[in-house]
Scaffold this active site. Sequence first.
Site, PDB file in Angstrom:
ATOM      1  N   SER A   1      28.047  69.234  57.926  1.00  0.00           N
ATOM      2  CA  SER A   1      27.853  68.698  56.580  1.00  0.00           C
ATOM      3  C   SER A   1      29.164  68.287  55.928  1.00  0.00           C
ATOM      4  O   SER A   1      29.154  67.640  54.884  1.00  0.00           O
ATOM      5  CB  SER A   1      27.173  69.749  55.692  1.00  0.00           C
ATOM      6  OG  SER A   1      27.985  70.912  55.586  1.00  0.00           O
TER       7      SER A   1
ATOM      8  N   HIS B   1      23.423  64.539  60.099  1.00  0.00           N
ATOM      9  CA  HIS B   1      23.406  65.647  59.149  1.00  0.00           C
ATOM     10  C   HIS B   1      22.007  65.826  58.583  1.00  0.00           C
ATOM     11  O   HIS B   1      21.585  65.130  57.657  1.00  0.00           O
ATOM     12  CB  HIS B   1      24.409  65.392  58.021  1.00  0.00           C
ATOM     13  CG  HIS B   1      24.404  66.475  56.980  1.00  0.00           C
ATOM     14  ND1 HIS B   1      24.701  66.232  55.660  1.00  0.00           N
ATOM     15  CD2 HIS B   1      24.130  67.804  57.070  1.00  0.00           C
ATOM     16  CE1 HIS B   1      24.606  67.362  54.986  1.00  0.00           C
ATOM     17  NE2 HIS B   1      24.261  68.320  55.807  1.00  0.00           N
TER      18      HIS B   1
ATOM     19  N   GLU C   1      21.723  62.130  57.088  1.00  0.00           N
ATOM     20  CA  GLU C   1      22.894  61.266  56.934  1.00  0.00           C
ATOM     21  C   GLU C   1      23.421  60.937  58.331  1.00  0.00           C
ATOM     22  O   GLU C   1      23.789  61.837  59.091  1.00  0.00           O
ATOM     23  CB  GLU C   1      23.980  61.967  56.124  1.00  0.00           C
ATOM     24  CG  GLU C   1      23.633  62.108  54.648  1.00  0.00           C
ATOM     25  CD  GLU C   1      24.700  62.860  53.869  1.00  0.00           C
ATOM     26  OE1 GLU C   1      25.061  62.394  52.769  1.00  0.00           O
ATOM     27  OE2 GLU C   1      25.168  63.915  54.350  1.00  0.00           O
TER      28      GLU C   1
ATOM     29  N   ASN D   1      27.066  65.619  49.684  1.00  0.00           N
ATOM     30  CA  ASN D   1      27.982  66.682  49.279  1.00  0.00           C
ATOM     31  C   ASN D   1      29.160  66.151  48.466  1.00  0.00           C
ATOM     32  O   ASN D   1      29.656  66.817  47.553  1.00  0.00           O
ATOM     33  CB  ASN D   1      28.497  67.432  50.505  1.00  0.00           C
ATOM     34  CG  ASN D   1      27.435  68.332  51.110  1.00  0.00           C
ATOM     35  OD1 ASN D   1      26.370  68.517  50.532  1.00  0.00           O
ATOM     36  ND2 ASN D   1      27.716  68.881  52.266  1.00  0.00           N
TER      37      ASN D   1
END
Length: 551
Positions: A387, A408, A420, A458
């Site tokens: 991540s 991800h 992702e 993130n």
Amino acid sequence: MAEISKIAIIGSGAGSSELAALAREKGISVVDLQPGADLSALPGCQVIVEASSGDLTSRAAILADASATADPDAVLVTTDPTLSTTDLALATGVPQRVVGLALALPADAQSLAEVAVTPLAASAAVATVTDLCEQLDRTTMQLNDRAGLVTTRLLFGYLNHAVGMVEAGYASKQDVDAAMRFGCGYPVGPIAMLDAIGLDVVADGLANLYDTTGERVHAPAPILNQLIAAGRLGQKSGAGFYTYDGAGSSQVVAAPEDTVVAGTPAAPRAVQSVGVIGSGTMATGIIEVFAKSGFDVTFVARSEEKVARVAAALAKSLDKQVSKGRLAEAERDQIVARTNGVTSVAGLDQVDLALEAVVEDLEIKLELFRELDRVCKPGAVLATTTSSLPVVEMAAVTDRPQDVVGLHFFNPAPIMKLVEIVSTVATAPDVLATAQDVCARTKKVAVECGDRGGFIVNALLFPYLNDAVRMLEANYASKEEIDQAIKAAVGFPMGPFQLLDVVGNDVSLAIQEVLLAEFRDPGFTPAKTLQDVVQAGFLGRKTGRGFYEYS
């Protein structure tokens, strides 16, 4: 609660039409005026709202002129949360009558009203504005006058960060929006939210915030001013980052700039067999996702005991779906039959795709990729679920960096729709196509981005969460008030402190440290309070205490 029967709105800036519509719906008489107009209609108005788009000096002049004509007990309201209401109140000459009011936009979708209280405001004036908000059925929050109040201070930085991603070509506007919708459960993505609020409103607000904070995240992205100069203000003008079906419409339509002209796309590699390395919750969920989608899955755990544990967890999940009528028993048996557990990576020598989902430790992942490089057949795609760690470093320890890609998944993988896809500078076009194909076959929403800290979700989420902690430290509001404000203002499923406790404060701190190391932005420095709660062992729901306590 005092009944408000008549108000005046001077100007046509952000929120003015929404406020007028809300008031009229509740039977309140509204006097609409423009700056410089005859003010003889102001007597009898209990509240006079300045909703222009000027600077502090011009806004103060509007309110000063209004106070001279209006009833002596009429309350004067300013609507820009990024300007100092205290400074504006002083400039009017009647500071006791001035209160700030920021409506969450669009007001037909969001319910929050933030009332900015200066040290100079009379309690009766504050009560009048609060009564008006409650009469309009707003979720009302009284806050001390601070730059941006709660929602603007948190959200505008988040929106500006998202714009920067698009402007830099790191990810498309569609992928940025999809990432936050499907990765965080947000009702709308940041670029679409910006269009709904208005690019001019956000750009002006950011400029005012930057004047106060000096933080990079509040420096308006250049593309904002470029679009504004072109008349693309968002939904209200019919075009912003997206193009809409007419001014005022929220219906997105295709635009010429969204049509990509490219050569023949690369064909994906054939993938039928998948290897998954790991025995935790994420790995088990990914095994279920692939097996339910018809792939043959070989999973690797470090011992027979852990293999059995993964198999038991998979069976438990599938049995639960059978009991709820979501899955037939025969389908369950077929899914289980497509899985096979082994204790050595050597068992992945014939898989078409090998995906690691082990602990988020770069050295462990690097050693695993060296082993996958030795074991896996030529042409196999090697993928990581990291991540935040650099995918390119994993690719670099292999002799086939072109075959390495990031996938991800979000936890829990069987439920969360987002993946992702992270390509490095070395990822081959057909490997990227393979990743897209695999996501489509597993019915996931795939977004593409480059290989840098935090990827999309993130990188946008954790600075916003960190800023919320910094806001708490600065005594903007309590954690409960900040959580309530964000949920009421933009419809996020959880406030930032609730989300921090769900994610885990230790996880949040680690990701924030990665982002700081990657971008070297002082604004990404982890908040002291976040560091303190982690040091104290208050990690969130998993430990029974984080920012909140849990039974």
